[in-house]
Design a protein around this motif. Sequence first.
Motif, PDB file in Angstrom:
ATOM      1  N   SER A 122       0.812  -1.208   0.000  1.00 44.07           N
ATOM      2  CA  SER A 122       0.000   0.000   0.000  1.00 44.07           C
ATOM      3  C   SER A 122       0.846   1.259   0.000  1.00 44.07           C
ATOM      4  CB  SER A 122      -0.949   0.003   1.201  1.00 44.07           C
ATOM      5  OG  SER A 122      -0.194   0.002   2.385  1.00 44.07           O
ATOM      6  N   LYS A 123       2.127   1.095   0.139  1.00 40.04           N
ATOM      7  CA  LYS A 123       3.031   2.243   0.140  1.00 40.04           C
ATOM      8  C   LYS A 123       3.303   2.694  -1.282  1.00 40.04           C
ATOM      9  CE  LYS A 123       5.574   1.029   4.289  1.00 40.04           C
ATOM     10  NZ  LYS A 123       6.900   0.736   4.811  1.00 40.04           N
ATOM     11  N   LYS A 124       3.367   4.039  -1.442  1.00 41.93           N
ATOM     12  CA  LYS A 124       3.714   4.591  -2.753  1.00 41.93           C
ATOM     13  C   LYS A 124       5.229   4.611  -2.859  1.00 41.93           C
ATOM     14  CE  LYS A 124      -0.191   7.607  -3.606  1.00 41.93           C
ATOM     15  NZ  LYS A 124      -0.615   8.956  -3.937  1.00 41.93           N
ATOM     16  N   GLU A 125       5.708   4.292  -4.052  1.00 49.37           N
ATOM     17  CA  GLU A 125       7.136   4.322  -4.252  1.00 49.37           C
ATOM     18  C   GLU A 125       7.583   5.767  -4.443  1.00 49.37           C
ATOM     19  OE1 GLU A 125       8.746   1.661  -7.137  1.00 49.37           O
ATOM     20  OE2 GLU A 125       7.196   0.186  -6.711  1.00 49.37           O
ATOM     21  N   LYS A 126       8.717   6.124  -3.861  1.00 49.36           N
ATOM     22  CA  LYS A 126       9.268   7.464  -4.015  1.00 49.36           C
ATOM     23  C   LYS A 126       9.903   7.580  -5.391  1.00 49.36           C
ATOM     24  CE  LYS A 126      10.285   8.532   0.781  1.00 49.36           C
ATOM     25  NZ  LYS A 126      11.362   8.914   1.710  1.00 49.36           N
ATOM     26  N   PRO A 127       9.634   8.728  -6.066  1.00 46.84           N
ATOM     27  CA  PRO A 127      10.275   8.894  -7.371  1.00 46.84           C
ATOM     28  C   PRO A 127      11.780   9.079  -7.197  1.00 46.84           C
ATOM     29  CG  PRO A 127       8.968  10.821  -6.828  1.00 46.84           C
ATOM     30  CD  PRO A 127       8.776   9.820  -5.734  1.00 46.84           C
TER      31      PRO A 127
END
Length: 154
Positions: free
Chosen positions: A3-8
């Motif tokens: 559920s975590k968004k990946e950091k760009p």
Amino acid sequence: MSSKKEKPTAAALRAQIEKLQEEIKTKAKALREEERRLETRKKVLLGVVLQAWVDEGKVSEAELQAGLDKHLKRKDERALFGLDPLPEAKPATPTPSTKKAEDKSAPSPPPTTSKKKPKTTSSQQETSEETTEKKTQLREAKQETLADEFEGLS
């Protein structure tokens, strides 16, 4: 599933910044071109109105020519209206600080005295006053006409 968004990544952020900067440049250029197009259109329309005023006798051909002669400075613009080119600018005279050391040994010229205007005769003065008065009346009449026309446009 995560559920975590990946950091760009830094590279992805730089690419995004670059893309946005290019978009800003493109839009700014388009805006400048549109402003220039509108400014050119205004000038054309002013020319149409001025030509109509000349045709209607509200502005004399001589006044138009005098205005063109006064305000057009570029050689190509003056040629377009059949005006003689402006005389070449004289080279600047050196200032005391830019003169060479050898010039310092020469004596300086005496100070210039103010030149008096030649006396005008009473008939010349009357003619000058009449001309000034006529110009003032003409200017006032034109201003009234312009004011009336612009009121009609509102």
